[in-house]
Design a protein around this motif. Structure first.
Motif, PDB file in Angstrom:
ATOM      1  N   MET A 202       0.849  -1.207   0.000  1.00  0.00           N
ATOM      2  CA  MET A 202       0.000   0.000   0.000  1.00  0.00           C
ATOM      3  C   MET A 202       0.879   1.251   0.000  1.00  0.00           C
ATOM      4  N   ARG A 203       1.923   1.230   0.823  1.00  0.00           N
ATOM      5  CA  ARG A 203       2.818   2.383   0.919  1.00  0.00           C
ATOM      6  C   ARG A 203       3.521   2.636  -0.412  1.00  0.00           C
ATOM      7  N   LEU A 204       4.011   1.552  -1.046  1.00  0.00           N
ATOM      8  CA  LEU A 204       4.745   1.690  -2.316  1.00  0.00           C
ATOM      9  C   LEU A 204       3.836   2.176  -3.442  1.00  0.00           C
ATOM     10  N   ILE A 205       2.595   1.666  -3.481  1.00  0.00           N
ATOM     11  CA  ILE A 205       1.641   2.083  -4.517  1.00  0.00           C
ATOM     12  C   ILE A 205       1.305   3.563  -4.336  1.00  0.00           C
ATOM     13  N   GLN A 206       1.093   3.978  -3.079  1.00  0.00           N
ATOM     14  CA  GLN A 206       0.753   5.383  -2.833  1.00  0.00           C
ATOM     15  C   GLN A 206       1.946   6.302  -3.096  1.00  0.00           C
ATOM     16  N   GLN A 207       3.151   5.812  -2.799  1.00  0.00           N
ATOM     17  CA  GLN A 207       4.364   6.594  -3.118  1.00  0.00           C
ATOM     18  C   GLN A 207       4.467   6.808  -4.630  1.00  0.00           C
ATOM     19  N   PHE A 208       4.187   5.737  -5.394  1.00  0.00           N
ATOM     20  CA  PHE A 208       4.204   5.868  -6.858  1.00  0.00           C
ATOM     21  C   PHE A 208       3.169   6.900  -7.296  1.00  0.00           C
ATOM     22  N   GLY A 209       1.976   6.842  -6.702  1.00  0.00           N
ATOM     23  CA  GLY A 209       0.898   7.769  -7.052  1.00  0.00           C
ATOM     24  C   GLY A 209       1.262   9.221  -6.825  1.00  0.00           C
ATOM     25  N   GLN A 210       2.138   9.461  -5.855  1.00  0.00           N
ATOM     26  CA  GLN A 210       2.514  10.842  -5.531  1.00  0.00           C
ATOM     27  C   GLN A 210       3.797  11.289  -6.235  1.00  0.00           C
ATOM     28  N   SER A 211       4.452  10.370  -6.949  1.00  0.00           N
ATOM     29  CA  SER A 211       5.706  10.703  -7.641  1.00  0.00           C
ATOM     30  C   SER A 211       5.413  11.407  -8.972  1.00  0.00           C
ATOM     31  N   ALA A 212       6.445  12.023  -9.537  1.00  0.00           N
ATOM     32  CA  ALA A 212       6.290  12.699 -10.839  1.00  0.00           C
ATOM     33  C   ALA A 212       5.864  11.691 -11.903  1.00  0.00           C
ATOM     34  N   GLU A 213       6.452  10.473 -11.859  1.00  0.00           N
ATOM     35  CA  GLU A 213       6.108   9.420 -12.846  1.00  0.00           C
ATOM     36  C   GLU A 213       4.653   8.990 -12.672  1.00  0.00           C
ATOM     37  N   GLY A 214       4.232   8.873 -11.409  1.00  0.00           N
ATOM     38  CA  GLY A 214       2.847   8.491 -11.132  1.00  0.00           C
ATOM     39  C   GLY A 214       1.863   9.530 -11.623  1.00  0.00           C
ATOM     40  N   MET A 215       2.178  10.795 -11.346  1.00  0.00           N
ATOM     41  CA  MET A 215       1.304  11.899 -11.798  1.00  0.00           C
ATOM     42  C   MET A 215       1.171  11.906 -13.319  1.00  0.00           C
ATOM     43  N   GLN A 216       2.291  11.646 -13.984  1.00  0.00           N
ATOM     44  CA  GLN A 216       2.281  11.620 -15.458  1.00  0.00           C
ATOM     45  C   GLN A 216       1.441  10.433 -15.962  1.00  0.00           C
ATOM     46  N   TYR A 217       1.589   9.288 -15.290  1.00  0.00           N
ATOM     47  CA  TYR A 217       0.816   8.084 -15.631  1.00  0.00           C
ATOM     48  C   TYR A 217      -0.688   8.368 -15.513  1.00  0.00           C
ATOM     49  N   PHE A 218      -1.100   9.009 -14.399  1.00  0.00           N
ATOM     50  CA  PHE A 218      -2.518   9.327 -14.211  1.00  0.00           C
ATOM     51  C   PHE A 218      -3.007  10.294 -15.277  1.00  0.00           C
ATOM     52  N   GLN A 219      -2.176  11.283 -15.600  1.00  0.00           N
ATOM     53  CA  GLN A 219      -2.566  12.300 -16.583  1.00  0.00           C
ATOM     54  C   GLN A 219      -2.713  11.681 -17.976  1.00  0.00           C
ATOM     55  N   GLU A 220      -1.725  10.876 -18.376  1.00  0.00           N
ATOM     56  CA  GLU A 220      -1.752  10.251 -19.715  1.00  0.00           C
ATOM     57  C   GLU A 220      -2.942   9.316 -19.882  1.00  0.00           C
ATOM     58  N   ASN A 221      -3.315   8.633 -18.784  1.00  0.00           N
ATOM     59  CA  ASN A 221      -4.389   7.636 -18.869  1.00  0.00           C
ATOM     60  C   ASN A 221      -5.718   8.120 -18.297  1.00  0.00           C
ATOM     61  N   LYS A 222      -5.762   9.438 -17.955  1.00  0.00           N
ATOM     62  CA  LYS A 222      -7.005  10.063 -17.457  1.00  0.00           C
ATOM     63  C   LYS A 222      -7.579   9.295 -16.261  1.00  0.00           C
ATOM     64  N   LEU A 223      -6.728   9.031 -15.266  1.00  0.00           N
ATOM     65  CA  LEU A 223      -7.138   8.207 -14.125  1.00  0.00           C
ATOM     66  C   LEU A 223      -7.301   8.986 -12.818  1.00  0.00           C
ATOM     67  N   ASP A 224      -6.787  10.211 -12.769  1.00  0.00           N
ATOM     68  CA  ASP A 224      -6.991  11.117 -11.616  1.00  0.00           C
ATOM     69  C   ASP A 224      -6.375  10.680 -10.288  1.00  0.00           C
ATOM     70  N   GLY A 225      -5.591   9.630 -10.234  1.00  0.00           N
ATOM     71  CA  GLY A 225      -4.978   9.213  -8.965  1.00  0.00           C
ATOM     72  C   GLY A 225      -5.631   7.986  -8.358  1.00  0.00           C
ATOM     73  N   TYR A 226      -5.104   7.570  -7.209  1.00  0.00           N
ATOM     74  CA  TYR A 226      -5.632   6.393  -6.499  1.00  0.00           C
ATOM     75  C   TYR A 226      -6.601   6.818  -5.407  1.00  0.00           C
ATOM     76  N   ARG A 227      -7.495   5.909  -5.043  1.00  0.00           N
ATOM     77  CA  ARG A 227      -8.346   6.091  -3.864  1.00  0.00           C
ATOM     78  C   ARG A 227      -8.652   4.722  -3.268  1.00  0.00           C
ATOM     79  N   LEU A 228      -9.108   4.726  -2.013  1.00  0.00           N
ATOM     80  CA  LEU A 228      -9.530   3.476  -1.375  1.00  0.00           C
ATOM     81  C   LEU A 228     -10.923   3.113  -1.887  1.00  0.00           C
ATOM     82  N   LEU A 229     -11.280   1.849  -1.781  1.00  0.00           N
ATOM     83  CA  LEU A 229     -12.621   1.414  -2.190  1.00  0.00           C
ATOM     84  C   LEU A 229     -13.650   1.904  -1.180  1.00  0.00           C
ATOM     85  N   LYS A 230     -14.831   2.204  -1.678  1.00  0.00           N
ATOM     86  CA  LYS A 230     -15.927   2.614  -0.782  1.00  0.00           C
ATOM     87  C   LYS A 230     -16.608   1.356  -0.234  1.00  0.00           C
ATOM     88  N   PRO A 231     -17.210   1.426   0.965  1.00  0.00           N
ATOM     89  CA  PRO A 231     -17.911   0.252   1.503  1.00  0.00           C
ATOM     90  C   PRO A 231     -19.002  -0.213   0.534  1.00  0.00           C
TER      91      PRO A 231
END
Length: 254
Positions: A202-231
């Motif tokens: 979880m820590r590594l995935i969230q670190q990736f999400g907050q990195s420059a590479e992660g931000m670029q990945y979200f932007q290129e794929n229109k994914l807006d970042g990570y979130r936890l699942l809702k109940p």
């Protein structure tokens, strides 16, 4: 041993390897071991491989995530913030007010019998009392778009995200005929044999999400970042998960 990340085949294997390269590199650095990205020929085979435990981390749509959680005790970690929707795509020349009845007796395209967009598409056909001549399964959204453009099929079912990733030239020849409600999109799940490493992953995935590479990945794929699942978010996928189970039962693997 390499850490294996299995990604459901929502597009061609080449594009999946390319798309998940930044995540692979980030996890490899964080885990201190080789990481490989794997996929499968189709969604049914992906589910079968995941149930057999071939992936340490599986990334797949909500209905298969529920199946993997319930039948193989995978641990759901995160999903994407961007809403996931399935779309029915036809030619741009299709009259705007045209009814689904025009699809009767024609060829329609899906990604594979176990993909969420296809299962939703089949329900959409049933709700509109459409009986296509045949349903053909295509492995990638870009190939599906070309078959519709070439008049080899009247519509195709794909995700909104994959539709947006088609080239502008391709999209100019198509239009969205219908759109699903928002559904649980791609979800990251950890195999239970790695339960003791859940907090680390979880820590590594969230670190990736907050990195420059992660931000670029979200932007290129229109994914807006990570979130936890809702109940209860996965529970609404139960009818679709049951259909994957039926497909697996009627198409035994090797």
């Amino acid at each position: 041993m390499p850490f294996r990340v299995g990604v459901a085949p929502h597009t061609s294997a080449r594009l999946i390897l390319q798309q998940y390269q930044p995540l692979r590199a980030s996890l490899e650095k964080g885990l201190g071991q080789p990481v490989e990205i794997a996929t499968a020929p189709d969604f049914t085979d992906f589910a079968r491989r995941a149930l057999r435990g071939e992936y340490d981390l599986a990334i797949t749509t909500g209905h298969q995530a529920l199946l993997l959680r319930d039948d193989a005790h995978y641990l759901p970690l995160v999903t994407y913030r961007a809403p996931f929707q399935a779309v029915v795509v036809g030619l741009a020349s299709m009259p705007a007010g045209s009814s689904a009845a025009q699809l009767n007796g024609k060829t329609v395209l899906g990604l594979s019998p176990s993909s969420l967009v296809t299962l939703w598409g089949i329900h959409w056909l049933e709700q509109n009392k459409v009986k296509p001549q045949r349903m053909q399964f295509i492995s990638a959204a870009d190939s599906m778009a070309q078959l519709v453009i070439q008049h080899d099929a009247v519509v195709g079912f794909m995700s909104q995200a994959n539709y947006e990733k088609l080239s502008a030239e391709t999209r100019a020849q198509l239009r969205v005929v219908a759109r699903s409600p928002e559904m649980a999109g791609r979800i990251y799940l950890l195999h239970p044999r790695l339960a003791s490493r859940q907090a680390q992953l979880m820590r590594l995935i969230q670190q990736f999400g907050q990195s420059a590479e992660g931000m670029q990945y979200f932007q290129e794929n229109k994914l807006d970042g990570y979130r936890l699942l809702k109940p209860g978010e996965l529970e609404v996928m139960r009818p679709y998960a049951d259909e994957v189970r039926r497909t697996l039962a009627t198409q035994p693997g090797h």
